[in-house]
Design an enzyme around this catalytic site. Structure first.
Site, mmCIF file in Angstrom:
data_model
loop_
_atom_site.group_PDB
_atom_site.id
_atom_site.type_symbol
_atom_site.label_atom_id
_atom_site.label_comp_id
_atom_site.label_asym_id
_atom_site.label_seq_id
_atom_site.Cartn_x
_atom_site.Cartn_y
_atom_site.Cartn_z
ATOM 1 C CB SER A 7 -20.593 -83.384 49.913
ATOM 2 O OG SER A 7 -20.805 -84.848 50.549
ATOM 3 C CG HIS A 32 -17.765 -84.955 47.287
ATOM 4 N ND1 HIS A 32 -15.971 -84.815 46.921
ATOM 5 C CD2 HIS A 32 -16.830 -85.087 48.503
ATOM 6 C CE1 HIS A 32 -15.243 -84.867 48.296
ATOM 7 N NE2 HIS A 32 -16.186 -85.220 49.077
ATOM 8 C CG ASP A 34 -17.861 -87.736 51.480
ATOM 9 O OD1 ASP A 34 -16.990 -87.031 51.016
ATOM 10 O OD2 ASP A 34 -19.185 -86.628 51.471
ATOM 11 C CG MET A 36 -16.910 -92.086 55.966
ATOM 12 S SD MET A 36 -18.132 -90.630 57.184
ATOM 13 C CE MET A 36 -18.251 -89.321 55.789
ATOM 14 C CG HIS A 65 -13.120 -87.739 50.145
ATOM 15 N ND1 HIS A 65 -13.618 -87.153 50.609
ATOM 16 C CD2 HIS A 65 -12.110 -88.169 50.955
ATOM 17 C CE1 HIS A 65 -12.720 -86.269 51.942
ATOM 18 N NE2 HIS A 65 -11.915 -87.592 51.681
ATOM 19 C CG MET A 67 -12.881 -89.957 53.666
ATOM 20 S SD MET A 67 -13.968 -89.207 54.679
ATOM 21 C CE MET A 67 -14.808 -89.306 53.234
ATOM 22 C CG MET A 138 -9.869 -84.087 54.997
ATOM 23 S SD MET A 138 -11.495 -84.008 53.748
ATOM 24 C CE MET A 138 -13.005 -83.841 54.806
ATOM 25 N N GLY A 143 -15.243 -87.818 58.322
ATOM 26 C CA GLY A 143 -16.734 -88.281 58.957
ATOM 27 C C GLY A 143 -17.815 -87.947 59.175
ATOM 28 C CG PHE A 144 -19.526 -87.068 61.776
ATOM 29 C CD1 PHE A 144 -20.594 -87.909 61.895
ATOM 30 C CD2 PHE A 144 -17.894 -87.098 62.025
ATOM 31 C CE1 PHE A 144 -20.371 -88.411 62.737
ATOM 32 C CE2 PHE A 144 -18.060 -88.394 62.930
ATOM 33 C CZ PHE A 144 -19.168 -88.963 63.316
ATOM 34 N N GLY A 145 -20.428 -84.870 58.126
ATOM 35 C CA GLY A 145 -21.023 -83.234 56.938
ATOM 36 C C GLY A 145 -22.251 -82.439 58.472
ATOM 37 C CG ASP A 176 -14.968 -82.580 51.550
ATOM 38 O OD1 ASP A 176 -15.786 -82.082 51.923
ATOM 39 O OD2 ASP A 176 -14.775 -83.975 51.355
ATOM 40 N N GLY A 177 -15.499 -79.321 53.504
ATOM 41 C CA GLY A 177 -15.676 -79.340 54.862
ATOM 42 C C GLY A 177 -16.121 -77.522 55.340
ATOM 43 N N GLY A 178 -16.711 -77.655 55.869
ATOM 44 C CA GLY A 178 -17.396 -76.256 56.190
ATOM 45 C C GLY A 178 -17.146 -75.679 55.214
ATOM 46 N N GLY A 198 -21.991 -79.686 50.955
ATOM 47 C CA GLY A 198 -22.854 -80.503 51.405
ATOM 48 C C GLY A 198 -23.844 -79.806 52.214
ATOM 49 C CB SER A 199 -24.504 -78.494 55.401
ATOM 50 O OG SER A 199 -23.915 -79.382 55.964
HETATM 51 C C1 DX5 Z 1 -16.834 -84.959 55.420
HETATM 52 C C2 DX5 Z 1 -16.723 -85.698 53.940
HETATM 53 C C3 DX5 Z 1 -17.137 -84.172 53.377
HETATM 54 C C4 DX5 Z 1 -19.366 -84.249 54.256
HETATM 55 C C5 DX5 Z 1 -18.944 -81.794 54.251
HETATM 56 O O1 DX5 Z 1 -16.174 -86.106 56.188
HETATM 57 O O2 DX5 Z 1 -15.564 -85.827 53.781
HETATM 58 O O3 DX5 Z 1 -17.106 -84.145 51.551
HETATM 59 O O4 DX5 Z 1 -19.700 -83.835 53.020
HETATM 60 O O5 DX5 Z 1 -20.330 -81.527 54.218
HETATM 61 P P1 DX5 Z 1 -20.617 -79.887 55.196
HETATM 62 O O6 DX5 Z 1 -20.248 -79.435 53.826
HETATM 63 O O7 DX5 Z 1 -21.815 -80.288 55.200
HETATM 64 O O8 DX5 Z 1 -18.948 -79.866 56.027
HETATM 65 ZN ZN ZN Z 2 -15.750 -85.531 51.427
#
Ligand code: DX5
Ligand code: ZN
Length: 215
Positions: A7, A32, A34, A36, A65, A67, A138, A143-145, A176-178, A198-199
């Site tokens: 991401s 990926h 994102d 928003m 993606h 949002m 999700m 909304g946030f990484g 997607d997420g964590g 992402g992270s």
């Molecule tokens: C959150 C995004 C994700 C985000 C994931 O709303 O849709 O794609 O980048 O980030 P990580 O992998 O750090 O949770």
């Molecule tokens: Zn995403």
């Protein structure tokens, strides 16, 4: 084999080209992106011109993606910008408009995905299931990484995997997420075959090792 979708939200935006080429060379399957709007989610990220710019520097399939509310307004522009797969949220519009957005993406020759926020149940997908190339679950509130993985979504991932199996379609199941080396085995065991991260990728100096750790 499981597919890995870095991401770019967690990439270094000043060095986006470098980071994108890096994950491509490290064997990532999709990129990926994102998007928003500050309304559907309480954050603003990147939009159409950036997707267009990314398209110039990589052949990786672009997994966009959205949002954003009422995604039908913008799917054609993201297709035109170079997206290969466009996902949007089931919660982002009325059912008829969601179906119309799905049809529009398909008519443009692109793959289409539908995403579910954590509180939306698996069976909400039923009316759309046969049209989808990908379902994006999700595992954080969008909304946030960098947020913590929600283990209470594992049951839903299993349910969606069963729906896809029963439907007999080739729909991919993405999460997607964590997602990190600890949570990746949990979602894979639940049936996910695409992992967005992402992270856990851009936050690591060795992108190849980070991707290998997720596989
Ligand atoms: C959150 C995004 C994700 C985000 C994931 O709303 O849709 O794609 O980048 O980030 P990580 O992998 O750090 O949770
Ligand atoms: Zn995403």
């Amino acid at each position: 084999m499981v597919k890995i979708a870095p991401s770019v939200l967690a990439a270094d935006f000043v060095n986006l080209q470098r980071d994108i080429i890096g994950v491509a060379q490290a064997g990532a399957d999709y990129l990926h992106i994102d998007v928003m709007d500050g309304v559907f989610v309480p954050n603003i990220s990147i939009g159409i011109p950036v997707v267009k710019a990314i398209r110039q520097v990589t052949d990786m399939p672009l997994d966009v993606h959205l949002m954003i509310i009422k995604p039908i307004r913008f799917v054609a522009q993201f297709a035109q910008a170079g997206a290969d797969l466009i996902s949007f949220h089931l919660e982002a519009d009325e059912p008829q408009q969601i179906q119309a957005a799905i049809d529009k993406v398909k008519s443009l020759g692109k793959k289409v995905g539908l995403s579910l926020k954590p509180n939306t149940p698996a069976n909400a997908l039923l009316p759309y299931l046969h049209d989808l190339d990908l379902i994006l679950i999700m595992t954080v509130e969008p909304g946030f990484g960098g947020q913590a993985f929600m283990a209470n979504q594992l049951e839903k991932i299993r349910s969606v995997a069963a729906l896809i199996e029963t439907a007999g379609t080739s729909c991919e199941l993405s999460v997607d997420g964590g997602i990190d080396p600890t949570t990746a085995p949990l979602v894979r065991a639940a049936g996910a075959n695409v992992l967005v991260a992402g992270s856990a990728i851009f936050g690591e100096p060795d992108r190849g090792a980070a991707i290998a750790a997720l596989r």
